[in-house]
Design a protein around this motif. Structure first.
Motif, PDB file in Angstrom:
ATOM      1  N   VAL A  11       0.846  -1.191   0.000  1.00  0.00           N
ATOM      2  CA  VAL A  11       0.000   0.000   0.000  1.00  0.00           C
ATOM      3  C   VAL A  11       0.879   1.238   0.000  1.00  0.00           C
ATOM      4  O   VAL A  11       1.711   1.423   0.881  1.00  0.00           O
ATOM      5  CB  VAL A  11      -0.927   0.025   1.234  1.00  0.00           C
ATOM      6  N   ARG A  12       0.686   2.084  -1.004  1.00  0.00           N
ATOM      7  CA  ARG A  12       1.401   3.352  -1.034  1.00  0.00           C
ATOM      8  C   ARG A  12       0.807   4.254   0.038  1.00  0.00           C
ATOM      9  O   ARG A  12      -0.405   4.401   0.142  1.00  0.00           O
ATOM     10  CB  ARG A  12       1.267   3.993  -2.415  1.00  0.00           C
ATOM     11  N   THR A 250     -10.597  -2.268   8.490  1.00  0.00           N
ATOM     12  CA  THR A 250     -10.539  -3.208   7.371  1.00  0.00           C
ATOM     13  C   THR A 250     -11.234  -2.640   6.139  1.00  0.00           C
ATOM     14  O   THR A 250     -10.751  -2.793   5.007  1.00  0.00           O
ATOM     15  CB  THR A 250     -11.170  -4.548   7.783  1.00  0.00           C
ATOM     16  N   ALA A 251     -12.365  -1.983   6.344  1.00  0.00           N
ATOM     17  CA  ALA A 251     -13.070  -1.356   5.224  1.00  0.00           C
ATOM     18  C   ALA A 251     -12.217  -0.264   4.588  1.00  0.00           C
ATOM     19  O   ALA A 251     -12.166  -0.129   3.358  1.00  0.00           O
ATOM     20  CB  ALA A 251     -14.400  -0.786   5.700  1.00  0.00           C
ATOM     21  N   LEU A 252     -11.540   0.521   5.416  1.00  0.00           N
ATOM     22  CA  LEU A 252     -10.657   1.560   4.891  1.00  0.00           C
ATOM     23  C   LEU A 252      -9.433   0.949   4.211  1.00  0.00           C
ATOM     24  O   LEU A 252      -8.973   1.441   3.171  1.00  0.00           O
ATOM     25  CB  LEU A 252     -10.212   2.493   6.020  1.00  0.00           C
ATOM     26  N   HIS A 257      -6.103  -0.415  -0.654  1.00  0.00           N
ATOM     27  CA  HIS A 257      -5.596  -1.454  -1.543  1.00  0.00           C
ATOM     28  C   HIS A 257      -6.255  -1.401  -2.918  1.00  0.00           C
ATOM     29  O   HIS A 257      -5.670  -1.861  -3.896  1.00  0.00           O
ATOM     30  CB  HIS A 257      -5.824  -2.842  -0.931  1.00  0.00           C
ATOM     31  N   ARG A 258      -7.461  -0.866  -2.982  1.00  0.00           N
ATOM     32  CA  ARG A 258      -8.224  -0.851  -4.233  1.00  0.00           C
ATOM     33  C   ARG A 258      -7.487  -0.113  -5.335  1.00  0.00           C
ATOM     34  O   ARG A 258      -7.428  -0.578  -6.482  1.00  0.00           O
ATOM     35  CB  ARG A 258      -9.597  -0.209  -3.975  1.00  0.00           C
ATOM     36  N   SER A 259      -6.937   1.056  -5.032  1.00  0.00           N
ATOM     37  CA  SER A 259      -6.223   1.838  -6.040  1.00  0.00           C
ATOM     38  C   SER A 259      -5.345   2.864  -5.334  1.00  0.00           C
ATOM     39  O   SER A 259      -5.775   3.455  -4.335  1.00  0.00           O
ATOM     40  CB  SER A 259      -7.212   2.548  -6.971  1.00  0.00           C
ATOM     41  N   PRO A 260      -4.137   3.113  -5.827  1.00  0.00           N
ATOM     42  CA  PRO A 260      -3.214   4.018  -5.118  1.00  0.00           C
ATOM     43  C   PRO A 260      -3.631   5.481  -5.152  1.00  0.00           C
ATOM     44  O   PRO A 260      -3.051   6.302  -4.435  1.00  0.00           O
ATOM     45  CB  PRO A 260      -1.884   3.811  -5.864  1.00  0.00           C
ATOM     46  N   GLU A 284      -2.424  -4.686   6.531  1.00  0.00           N
ATOM     47  CA  GLU A 284      -2.045  -5.377   5.304  1.00  0.00           C
ATOM     48  C   GLU A 284      -3.075  -6.456   4.989  1.00  0.00           C
ATOM     49  O   GLU A 284      -3.492  -7.208   5.869  1.00  0.00           O
ATOM     50  CB  GLU A 284      -0.661  -6.009   5.436  1.00  0.00           C
ATOM     51  N   LEU A 285      -3.479  -6.508   3.747  1.00  0.00           N
ATOM     52  CA  LEU A 285      -4.413  -7.522   3.283  1.00  0.00           C
ATOM     53  C   LEU A 285      -3.711  -8.438   2.287  1.00  0.00           C
ATOM     54  O   LEU A 285      -2.988  -7.956   1.407  1.00  0.00           O
ATOM     55  CB  LEU A 285      -5.626  -6.885   2.598  1.00  0.00           C
ATOM     56  N   SER A 286      -3.924  -9.723   2.422  1.00  0.00           N
ATOM     57  CA  SER A 286      -3.386 -10.640   1.415  1.00  0.00           C
ATOM     58  C   SER A 286      -4.229 -10.521   0.154  1.00  0.00           C
ATOM     59  O   SER A 286      -5.353  -9.994   0.180  1.00  0.00           O
ATOM     60  CB  SER A 286      -3.419 -12.076   1.935  1.00  0.00           C
ATOM     61  N   ASP A 287      -3.706 -11.032  -0.935  1.00  0.00           N
ATOM     62  CA  ASP A 287      -4.479 -11.036  -2.174  1.00  0.00           C
ATOM     63  C   ASP A 287      -5.804 -11.765  -1.979  1.00  0.00           C
ATOM     64  O   ASP A 287      -6.845 -11.343  -2.490  1.00  0.00           O
ATOM     65  CB  ASP A 287      -3.688 -11.706  -3.295  1.00  0.00           C
TER      66      ASP A 287
END
Length: 312
Positions: A11-12, A250-252, A257-260, A284-287
Motif C-alpha cells: 500500500v502506497r 478493514t473497510a478503509l 488497496h483498491r487503487s493508489p 495489510e491484506l493478502s491477495d
C-alpha cells in the motif's frame, strides 16, 4: 499457511493531488462536525455549528496532531460554519496541511441541498470561503454538485477563472460520472473527484478506474458505510479478525488497496475513532483477503441495488 507464504498487496502511503500536494492517504471529512455529537449520520442535517464547539475543535486539532494532512469541508456545511470551525481550530495552518472546500450547493432549509452553478454565485462563494478559512488561496476547491441548469463549461470556467487569478490552486469535482469528468477535463485540469464510494456503494467503479488512469485523486466520502456485511459473521468482520484490525479499519484498508489514487476522508466526532481510522494505513491484506472482500461486497452491493430498483 505461514505468513511468509501469504502474498500481500503493498500500500502506497501517500498520493500527490494535482502533482504537487503530497499527502498521507487518509484524510478527514468535517461534515459530521455539525449539529450535536449524538446526532446519527442518517439524521444529520448539517445545518448548525456543532455543540459543544470545544469538542469539535479538539477533534480537528487531534486529526492534524495524528498526521492528517487533508481536511475536507464545504461552504454548505452549517451555512459556512464548517469552514469557520476549521479556521478556528487550525489557523495558522501547519506546513503540509491542505484544506479542501466545496462550492455550488445552496441550503435554503435544513432539508434542502440545491445545486447552484451560476458562475457569479460560484465566484462569490469562493470569496466567502477564502475569508472564512482565512487564506489567500484555496488549495483544492471542488464543485459540490453539477447544476444541470447551467452549462458545465460555465461552471468549470468560473473555477478556472479563480485559478487564473491565483485564488485557487487546484480544481475538483464531486458526485460526477466518467462522461462528466471527461467534459470537465476539456475545460480545465481536474485534480480530484469526490464521490460516494465504499465496500457497499460501488456504483462509481468506472470513475475510480478512470481517475487512477489519469492521475486524479479519488476522495471517497462515507468510506466506512459498509452496510450489513460489516456485522458479526460478515466478510468484513471475518477479515478484520484475521488481520487483527477493526471492521472500520478493514473497510478503509480495502479502499487503500483498491487503487493508489484513493484518499479516503472518513469523518467522526470522536478522537478515539479518528485514531482508529488512521490505523487502517498499517493494515495489510493478502491477495486472498482483498479478493474475498471485493467479491462478496460487490455481489451484495449489486443485490442491494437490484432490490432498490425493483421497489421503485
Amino acid at each position: 499457511m505461514t505468513n511468509t507464504e501469504i502474498s500481500t498487496r503493498p500500500v502506497r502511503q501517500t498520493f500527490s493531488i494535482g502533482g504537487d500536494l503530497t499527502l498521507h492517504r487518509i484524510g478527514y471529512g468535517t461534515m459530521r462536525l455539525a449539529d450535536t455529537p449524538d446526532t446519527k449520520p442518517a439524521d444529520a442535517v448539517i445545518w448548525r455549528a456543532p455543540t459543544p464547539r470545544s469538542a469539535a475543535l479538539d477533534v480537528l486539532r487531534a486529526a492534524v496532531e495524528h498526521g492528517v494532512q487533508l481536511v475536507d469541508t464545504a461552504d454548505s456545511y452549517a451555512l459556512g460554519g464548517g469552514e469557520e470551525l476549521v479556521a478556528e481550530a487550525l489557523h495558522p495552518y501547519a506546513p503540509g496541511v491542505v484544506v479542501a472546500t466545496k462550492v455550488g450547493v445552496t441550503r435554503p432549509s435544513p432539508s434542502e441541498w440545491i445545486p447552484v452553478g451560476h458562475p457569479a454565485y460560484l465566484r462569490q462563494q469562493a470569496e466567502l470561503s477564502l475569508r472564512r478559512l482565512r487564506v489567500e488561496r484555496i488549495d483544492l476547491l471542488q464543485l459540490h454538485r453539477i447544476d444541470p441548469g447551467v452549462p458545465l463549461a460555465d461552471q468549470i470556467g468560473a473555477l478556472k477563472q479563480l485559478q487564473d487569478e491565483g485564488k485557487v490552486r487546484h480544481i475538483g469535482l464531486s458526485e460526477v460520472t466518467v462522461d462528466e469528468l471527461r467534459q470537465a477535463l476539456e475545460i480545465a485540469p481536474i485534480a480530484s473527484v469526490q464521490n460516494w464510494y465504499n465496500l457497499a456503494a460501488r456504483q462509481h467503479e468506472p470513475v475510480v478506474d478512470f481517475t487512477a488512469e489519469h492521475g486524479i485523486a479519488f476522495l471517497p466520502f462515507f468510506p466506512i458505510a459498509v452496510g450489513g456485511h460489516a456485522g458479526e459473521g460478515g466478510p468484513v468482520s471475518e477479515v478484520a479478525r484475521e488481520v487483527g484490525a477493526t471492521p472500520a479499519q478493514t473497510a478503509l484498508a480495502w479502499l487503500l488497496h483498491r487503487s493508489p489514487n484513493i484518499v479516503p476522508i472518513p469523518g467522526t466526532t470522536s478522537a478515539k475513532h479518528l485514531v482508529e481510522n488512521l490505523g487502517a494505513a498499517a493494515v495489510e491484506l493478502s491477495d486472498e483477503q482483498y479478493a474475498r472482500l471485493d467479491g462478496i461486497a460487490a455481489a451484495e452491493a449489486a443485490a442491494e441495488v437490484e432490490g432498490v430498483a425493483e421497489g421503485v
